[in-house]
Scaffold this motif. Structure first.
Motif, short mmCIF file in Angstrom:
data_model
loop_
_atom_site.label_atom_id
_atom_site.label_comp_id
_atom_site.label_asym_id
_atom_site.label_seq_id
_atom_site.Cartn_x
_atom_site.Cartn_y
_atom_site.Cartn_z
N ILE B 265 -3.50 1.81 1.42
CA ILE B 265 -2.79 0.56 1.69
C ILE B 265 -3.82 -0.55 1.94
CG2 ILE B 265 -1.19 -0.60 3.27
CD1 ILE B 265 0.19 1.55 1.68
N ARG B 266 -4.87 -0.23 2.67
CA ARG B 266 -5.89 -1.23 2.98
C ARG B 266 -6.58 -1.71 1.72
NH1 ARG B 266 -8.48 1.53 6.98
NH2 ARG B 266 -7.18 0.71 8.63
N LEU B 267 -6.84 -0.78 0.81
CA LEU B 267 -7.46 -1.16 -0.46
C LEU B 267 -6.53 -2.09 -1.25
CD1 LEU B 267 -9.08 2.17 -1.75
CD2 LEU B 267 -10.23 0.13 -0.89
N LEU B 268 -5.22 -1.85 -1.12
CA LEU B 268 -4.27 -2.64 -1.91
C LEU B 268 -4.01 -4.01 -1.29
CD1 LEU B 268 -1.58 0.06 -2.80
CD2 LEU B 268 -3.30 -0.94 -4.31
N VAL B 269 -3.86 -4.10 0.03
CA VAL B 269 -3.40 -5.36 0.63
C VAL B 269 -4.41 -6.03 1.55
CG1 VAL B 269 -1.00 -4.62 0.51
CG2 VAL B 269 -2.27 -4.31 2.64
N GLY B 270 -5.59 -5.42 1.77
CA GLY B 270 -6.57 -6.06 2.63
C GLY B 270 -6.48 -5.57 4.07
N PRO B 271 -7.24 -6.22 4.97
CA PRO B 271 -7.42 -5.67 6.32
C PRO B 271 -6.34 -6.04 7.32
CG PRO B 271 -8.77 -7.62 6.05
CD PRO B 271 -8.03 -7.44 4.76
N ASP B 272 -5.30 -6.77 6.92
CA ASP B 272 -4.33 -7.29 7.87
C ASP B 272 -3.36 -6.20 8.31
OD1 ASP B 272 -2.47 -8.67 9.32
OD2 ASP B 272 -2.35 -10.35 7.92
N TYR B 273 -3.41 -5.84 9.60
CA TYR B 273 -2.55 -4.76 10.09
C TYR B 273 -1.07 -5.11 10.07
CZ TYR B 273 -6.17 -1.50 11.41
OH TYR B 273 -7.20 -0.61 11.35
N ARG B 274 -0.76 -6.42 10.00
CA ARG B 274 0.66 -6.79 9.91
C ARG B 274 1.26 -6.25 8.62
NH1 ARG B 274 -0.22 -13.04 11.09
NH2 ARG B 274 -2.00 -12.45 9.81
N LEU B 275 0.42 -6.05 7.59
CA LEU B 275 0.88 -5.41 6.36
C LEU B 275 0.59 -3.92 6.37
CD1 LEU B 275 -0.34 -8.09 3.80
CD2 LEU B 275 1.99 -7.66 4.52
N ILE B 276 -0.58 -3.55 6.90
CA ILE B 276 -1.00 -2.14 6.85
C ILE B 276 0.00 -1.24 7.58
CG2 ILE B 276 -2.74 -0.48 7.62
CD1 ILE B 276 -4.84 -2.62 7.12
N GLY B 283 4.32 4.14 2.63
CA GLY B 283 3.38 4.90 1.80
C GLY B 283 3.31 6.36 2.24
N GLY B 284 3.29 6.57 3.55
CA GLY B 284 3.24 7.94 4.06
C GLY B 284 4.46 8.72 3.66
N ALA B 285 5.62 8.04 3.70
CA ALA B 285 6.87 8.69 3.31
C ALA B 285 6.81 9.13 1.85
CB ALA B 285 8.04 7.74 3.54
N ILE B 286 6.32 8.23 0.98
CA ILE B 286 6.23 8.56 -0.44
C ILE B 286 5.23 9.71 -0.67
CG2 ILE B 286 5.53 7.69 -2.70
CD1 ILE B 286 6.52 4.93 -1.81
N TYR B 287 4.09 9.60 0.02
CA TYR B 287 3.02 10.58 -0.19
C TYR B 287 3.48 12.00 0.18
CZ TYR B 287 -1.62 12.71 0.42
OH TYR B 287 -2.72 13.52 0.36
N VAL B 288 4.04 12.13 1.37
CA VAL B 288 4.45 13.48 1.81
C VAL B 288 5.65 13.97 1.00
CG1 VAL B 288 5.32 14.84 3.74
CG2 VAL B 288 3.47 13.24 4.10
N LEU B 289 6.51 13.05 0.61
CA LEU B 289 7.65 13.45 -0.22
C LEU B 289 7.15 14.11 -1.50
CD1 LEU B 289 10.61 13.49 -0.92
CD2 LEU B 289 10.42 11.13 -1.71
N TRP B 290 6.19 13.48 -2.15
CA TRP B 290 5.68 14.05 -3.40
C TRP B 290 4.86 15.31 -3.16
CZ3 TRP B 290 7.79 13.62 -7.76
CH2 TRP B 290 8.51 12.46 -8.08
N ALA B 291 4.08 15.29 -2.06
CA ALA B 291 3.30 16.49 -1.74
C ALA B 291 4.25 17.67 -1.51
CB ALA B 291 2.44 16.23 -0.50
N ASP B 292 5.36 17.42 -0.81
CA ASP B 292 6.30 18.49 -0.53
C ASP B 292 7.05 18.93 -1.79
OD1 ASP B 292 7.71 20.26 1.30
OD2 ASP B 292 9.46 19.00 0.88
#
Lengths: 267, 336
Positions: B265-276, B283-292
């Motif tokens: 996410i940081r690589l995609l949108v930069g260092p702003d935690y309001r977006l991160i 992103g975590g939801a998508i990642y683990v969904l596919w991993a599972d």
């Protein structure tokens, strides 16, 4: 505006600040000088409220610093730190916007639009063209300009400078202090600056406060304070003091290789 | 968000019994109370598979992913350490000790419905303090020492979990569950357990995102801007640990999610935690969904552990970050 009374800060058995008292009036530029370890940065920390004093009191506008909320204090006291900003990936504009933090509610909104304040800070510090560059792409001097712009966005009435010119080339040192002085004159701000360079301190400050081992060694105008006797006493340095040919401020020239006649000098 | 929805739908239709997307959609829409009950073109069994088995599992995967990625973003923000994550800090293993102890010895309900998450949280928090204590020398905490302490503590705790499992005459599968994580044999009860943590955790971390931004610039700097530094650090660490503990108590230890996701996410949108922060949850939801989804289909009908999949992707990524930090980003550690 600031009253410091009998201030003591103790770490272990060592008194970093020892019964220190002085006043600063509104609209002054006051320099705090003294040898390493004299307690300059600690003093600045107690003024900005991040370091708690063990005894004595610091009053800002007649009210104890410890009675202010952190945010409330940050709305009118700003600090420019030594060494400038970390080379993060934030853009210049994002960093300057951080100066508005004390005015924002928990959603990050402000009651008034701060866009103009930020634009103006960028303009005054000549950062308009760099506004979308990332901090780590800038030089140390440019980063220190960003740091000052951020402090401006905070719209303080009192600015504390902690050795702001350390690590800067002389050109950048002048540029930074000129910017602070212009701003101070424009807005009638009060400035307290810890400065290492005595010649710069003499040029830019109305008044100097000399610290030695946590106590007050001298205070007064640069002309009164910067004397060969005091320099020998406090810094253990032999120097000649001459008026600046253009501005008249006392400037010192060090005498290398002179035997140190006074063993009481600082370490 | 769209990607998340689409992923969920596709993942629902993949499985040992395949369903066309249209049928899955039909069954899902049919579940909504205001839809009329006409034109049912699937069997009761198919409906049960989708709703009872797959839907709960898909939701659970998304929630676990969101928790772990949020926790990772929180740890990285407060510690200003790009390699911090629930797994590398040992917090996940610490939580698993508490959860495993209760579940293996049948004590799930000693102090009510929330026993497992509460105990997991306590042991997770204790572990975090232990790791900090190990890593701290003369008040400073280096990035490498912190990770090293995390590894040491994690190795010890994993051994301890294995020992407990063997004591309780559990099968090897259960050891694997606690060490590598899995979402098999979970149900709607687990979803209900996890959901409140996400609902509470997300807004708190989002509200603290601006604080994390200031922390990037240094603690003094943040204090000068009127931020309560200690309160921020404690709040974010506690919330992150709580999210980790909640995830671990339903899924076991799933590694590297909190590391990989916030970084991408940081690589995609930069260092702003309001977006991160919010995007890490998605992103975590998508990642683990596919991993599972991979974990339950790749060797179908046999399942592999979820943690194996995330480690296959996460560990090389971790190595890459470590390498890049060593070479390219040296100047970042130069100043405070």
């Amino acid at each position: 505006m600031i009253e410091v009374r009998q201030l003591v800060r103790q770490v272990g058995n060592q008194r970093i600040l020892d019964q220190l008292s002085f006043d600063v009036k509104e609209g002054e530029i006051v320099g705090i000088i003294g040898p390493n370890g004299a307690g300059k940065s600690t003093l600045l920390g107690t003024l900005s409220g991040v370091i708690r004093a063990d005894e004595g009191q610091v009053k800002l506008r007649g009210r104890l610093v410890s009675d202010y909320g952190r945010r409330e204090l940050a709305r009118w006291v700003a600090v420019l730190q030594q060494g400038g900003l970390a080379p993060a990936a934030f853009t210049v504009r994002q960093v300057v916007e951080m100066g508005r933090f004390p005015f924002q509610n928990w959603l990050g909104d402000e009651t008034t639009d701060s866009g103009a304040v930020i634009e103006r800070a960028l303009e005054v510090m000549q950062l308009k063209e760099l506004a979308n560059r990332q901090l780590h792409q800038l030089s140390g001097g440019e980063r220190q300009r960003v740091a000052l712009a951020k402090v401006m966005a905070q719209e303080p009435k009192l600015i504390l400078l902690d050795e702001p010119t350390t690590y800067l080339d002389i050109g950048y040192q002048m540029q930074l202090l000129d910017a602070v002085r212009d701003w101070q004159r424009r807005e009638g701000l009060t400035v307290i600056a810890v400065l290492h360079d005595l010649n710069l301190a003499s040029q830019y400050c109305n008044r100097l406060i000399v610290l030695q081992r946590g106590g007050l060694a001298a205070a007064g105008s640069p002309q009164d304070v910067l004397t060969p006797e005091l320099l020998r006493e406090v810094y253990g340095a032999a120097a000649v003091v001459l008026p600046h040919p253009l501005t008249g401020s006392p400037q010192l020239l060090l005498n290398p290789g002179q035997p140190n006649s006074n063993e009481k000098g600082g370490t | 968000m769209l990607l998340l929805g689409a992923s969920a739908l596709v993942s629902l239709s993949i499985g040992s019994a395949g369903f066309p997307l249209a049928k899955v959609w039909g069954i899902l829409v049919h579940q909504l109370p205001f839809m009329d009950q006409s034109a049912v073109e699937w069997t009761k069994l198919e409906e049960a598979v989708i709703v009872q088995v797959r839907l709960s599992r898909v939701l659970l995967a998304m929630l676990v992913g969101a928790c772990l990625a949020l926790a990772g973003a929180g740890f990285q923000g407060v510690l200003r350490n790009p390699l911090a994550d629930p797994y590398t800090l040992g917090v996940a293993s610490g939580s698993s000790i508490g959860a495993a102890f209760l579940i293996l010895f049948g004590l799930q309900h000693v102090i009510g419905l929330w026993s497992v998450p509460i105990v997991a949280f306590s042991t997770g928090l204790l572990t975090m303090f232990a790791v900090f204590w190990l890593a701290r020398s003369q008040g400073a905490m280096g990035i490498e020492t912190l990770i090293l302490s995390g590894v040491v503590v994690q190795a010890f705790l994993s051994a301890f979990v294995s020992y407990m499992v063997s004591l309780s005459q559990g099968v090897v599968n259960e050891v694997l569950f606690w060490l590598m994580g899995s979402l098999s044999k979970r149900n709607w009860g687990h979803v209900q357990l996890l959901l409140p943590f996400v609902i509470v955790g997300v807004p708190i971390l989002v509200a603290y995102a601006r604080h994390l931004n200031l922390l990037v610039m240094g603690e003094r700097h943040a204090a000068h801007l009127g931020m309560r530094v200690e309160r921020t650090k404690v709040t974010v660490l506690v919330v992150s640990t709580l999210l980790t503990a909640a995830a671990v108590s339903v899924s076991g230890v799933v590694g590297f999610v909190g590391l990989v996701v916030p970084h991408i996410i940081r690589l995609l949108v930069g260092p702003d935690y309001r977006l991160i922060v919010p995007l890490s949850a998605v992103g975590g939801a998508i990642y683990v969904l596919w991993a599972d989804t991979l974990a339950r289909t790749i060797t179908s009908p046999k399942e592999i552990q979820l943690g194996i999949v995330t480690a296959f992707i996460g560990a090389p990524f971790f190595a890459y970050l470590l390498k890049r930090r060593k070479t390219g980003m040296r100047e970042e550690t130069g100043h405070d």
